[in-house]
Structure formats: C-alpha cells, structure tokens
Design an enzyme around this catalytic site. Structure first.
Site, PDB file in Angstrom:
ATOM      1  N   SER A 162       1.013  -1.247   0.038  1.00 16.80           N
ATOM      2  CA  SER A 162       0.005   0.098   0.069  1.00 16.80           C
ATOM      3  C   SER A 162       0.748   1.362   0.045  1.00 16.80           C
ATOM      4  O   SER A 162       2.028   1.277   0.346  1.00 16.80           O
ATOM      5  CB  SER A 162      -0.867   0.065   1.298  1.00 16.80           C
ATOM      6  N   CYS A 163       0.268   2.506  -0.281  1.00 21.30           N
ATOM      7  CA  CYS A 163       0.733   3.744  -0.300  1.00 21.30           C
ATOM      8  C   CYS A 163       1.637   3.688   0.759  1.00 21.30           C
ATOM      9  O   CYS A 163       1.482   3.568   1.798  1.00 21.30           O
ATOM     10  CB  CYS A 163      -0.226   4.810  -0.303  1.00 21.30           C
ATOM     11  N   PRO A 164       3.134   4.297   0.785  1.00 22.86           N
ATOM     12  CA  PRO A 164       3.506   4.612  -0.570  1.00 22.86           C
ATOM     13  C   PRO A 164       4.746   3.816  -1.410  1.00 22.86           C
ATOM     14  O   PRO A 164       5.189   4.066  -2.521  1.00 22.86           O
ATOM     15  CB  PRO A 164       4.410   5.892  -0.245  1.00 22.86           C
TER      16      PRO A 164
ATOM     17  N   ASP B  98      -3.441  -2.188  -4.877  1.00 16.99           N
ATOM     18  CA  ASP B  98      -3.884  -0.839  -4.166  1.00 16.99           C
ATOM     19  C   ASP B  98      -4.531   0.240  -5.161  1.00 16.99           C
ATOM     20  O   ASP B  98      -3.838   0.678  -6.047  1.00 16.99           O
ATOM     21  CB  ASP B  98      -2.704  -0.112  -3.550  1.00 16.99           C
TER      22      ASP B  98
END
Length: 81
Positions: free
Chosen positions: A17-19, A44
């Site tokens: 997931s981010c980042p 994601d």
C-alpha cells in the site's frame, strides 16, 4: 483491452500500500535504459492516482497507460531519458 508494450521488466507490488508502489516503481524505473517499459502490477487502488502523479512530476519517465483489471491495477511506465 490495453495496448501491447514491449515490457523490459515487470514489477509486482501486489499487496503493498501507499507509498510503496510508487517508491518501488521509482527504484525500478531508475534501473531501466532509455526507451524501456516497466509494467507495474498493484492491488492498491490508490496506485492509480499515486503513480500518475509521480510520473507527471518526474522528468525522464512517461506514464503510457493504466489498466484496471478487477482488483489488479496495471501501470506502464517508459523511461524517456
């Protein structure tokens, strides 16, 4: 159906997931030769806007295409310099 690209490398960031999708995409793109295409496979949904924003703000790369395939998001990034 997405256009066929001559893929130099496929980066699998599924489950990240981010980042991390952007961080890993940047690292992989740095290793490409000019003109080569990186395929990024992500799960994601935020990677769609994150990778697009990164590519727009980064010299030397171009986002060629993004494809949403169910729960899989495919990004095609070309090294331009």
């Amino acid at each position: 159906m997405s256009q066929e690209y001559d893929i130099a490398e496929t980066l699998d960031v599924k489950g990240a997931s981010c980042p991390m999708p952007v961080v890993k995409t940047k690292s992989a793109a740095d290793d490409l030769a000019e003109g080569e295409v990186l395929e990024v496979l992500a799960t994601d949904s935020g990677s769609m806007s994150d990778i697009e924003g990164w590519a727009k703000g980064t010299d030397g790369v171009e986002l060629l295409d993004q494809v949403e395939d169910g729960d899989l998001y495919k990004h095609y990034v070309q090294k331009t310099a």
